[in-house]
Design an enzyme around this catalytic site. Structure first.
Site, PDB file in Angstrom:
ATOM      1  CG  HIS A 179      48.491  38.187 -19.993  1.00 57.55           C
ATOM      2  ND1 HIS A 179      47.672  38.429 -18.931  1.00 57.55           N
ATOM      3  CD2 HIS A 179      47.928  38.825 -21.048  1.00 57.55           C
ATOM      4  CE1 HIS A 179      46.650  39.185 -19.312  1.00 57.55           C
ATOM      5  NE2 HIS A 179      46.790  39.433 -20.608  1.00 57.55           N
TER       6      HIS A 179
ATOM      7  CD  GLU B 261      48.112  47.486 -26.208  1.00 56.86           C
ATOM      8  OE1 GLU B 261      48.455  47.449 -25.020  1.00 56.86           O
ATOM      9  OE2 GLU B 261      46.911  47.455 -26.565  1.00 56.86           O
TER      10      GLU B 261
END
Length: 328
Positions: free
Chosen positions: A126, A57
């Site tokens: 998450h 990322e």
């Protein structure tokens, strides 16, 4: 139309209309998207405009921001916004602040999109909602759609916008179907950024929500209606800028406020809404403001504990009754 179809069609139409728009992220190409949002786009536009990236990322977000500096319009997909924390420096320091720091000479037309908040059984790392994080940062626009029409209109607006936009989706909404107007199916359809939508009008209590929680607020309003309480449900759509005018106008009519969000309570979106109402409409309130949020703990993995850590419809109903001084 499902939310997944709304995202896919909006991306397709904007890529077709503007050759500067391109999509990048993990598994967006060959695999058709981790959630099948980009289905068919690689075949139609080729690997130059639908770019599969490594699992890095920090790397591909930086590439996206640099491309935006040069006038391209990247749509950066994160497999979840939890992973965007790897790229926080690029999003906040490079994308959000460059227009200001360059005295308006460099615009950064980039969209960061992907699922935000809790899914189901994926644990603390998450399951976080980042609406309040990004909502506190000047230079970003932050959108959190609920329905397919919201999603389609706001993603198109985000891609066309000259500034960086954080587009917070919800994984559990992808497969949900919503009715859409004929207007929303038109390729020129676009919704204004910074404008909330009143989903149901009411006179007794205002309930504000965004993303998946709008559905919970609407279910709560149905239950309350059977008990003689008329709730007005506001779908925020936009977290930054926040539509303070619509919220305050509603509270001045109903004299009561319940805010609903999935994220943590401290420094949350609800806290900002409560402050706005206290600053601008305090004398109109007939009851203390109620704030419904996720539990102030990292998300538990066990399904029964996860349910307890997230707001439920009955929490919203009880809060609305408390503001109306009905026994709960």
């Amino acid at each position: 139309m499902t939310v997944r179809e709304a995202l896919n069609s909006a991306l397709d139409e904007e890529m077709s209309a503007d050759p500067k728009v391109f999509l990048m992220g993990e598994e967006v190409g060959e695999y058709q998207g981790a959630y099948k949002i980009s289905k068919g786009l690689l075949e139609k536009y080729g690997p130059e405009r639908v770019c599969d990236t490594p699992i890095t990322e920090a790397g591909f977000t930086g590439i996206g921001v640099g491309a935006a500096y040069y006038g391209l319009k990247p749509v950066v997909e994160f497999m979840t916004f939890n992973f965007a924390m790897q790229a926080m420096d690029h999003i906040i320091n490079s994308a959000a602040k460059t227009n200001y720091m360059s005295a308006g000479q460099i615009s950064v037309p980039i969209v960061f999109r992907g699922p935000n908040g809790a899914a189901a059984g994926v644990g603390a790392q998450h399951s976080q909602c980042y609406a309040a994080w990004y909502g506190s940062c000047p230079g970003l626009k932050v959108l959190a759609p609920y329905s397919s029409e919201d999603t389609r209109g706001l993603l198109k607006a985000a891609i066309r916008d000259p500034d960086p936009v954080i587009f917070l989706e919800n994984e559990l909404l992808y497969g949900e179907s919503f009715p859409v107007s004929a207007e929303a199916v038109d390729s020129s359809f676009c919704l204004p950024i910074g404008k909330a939508k009143i989903e149901i009008e009411g006179k007794d209590v205002t309930i504000t929500a965004f993303s998946k929680m709008v559905g919970y607020a609407l279910k709560a309003a149905e239950i309350l209606a059977k008990e003689g309480i008329s709730a007005e449900v506001i779908n925020l759509r936009s977290i930054r800028p926040l539509d303070r005018a619509t919220i305050n106008a509603s509270v001045r009519k109903t004299n009561r406020l319940v805010t609903v969000e999935e994220g943590f309570p401290q420094h949350g979106v609800g806290a900002e809404i409560c402050t706005s109402v206290i600053e601008e409409s305090f004398e109109y309130l007939d009851a203390p403001v109620e704030r419904i949020a996720g539990a102030d703990v990292p998300m538990p993995y066990a399904a029964n504990l996860e349910r307890m850590a997230l707001p439920q419809v009955e929490d919203v109903v009880r809060a609305a009754k408390r503001t109306c001084y009905r026994s709960v």
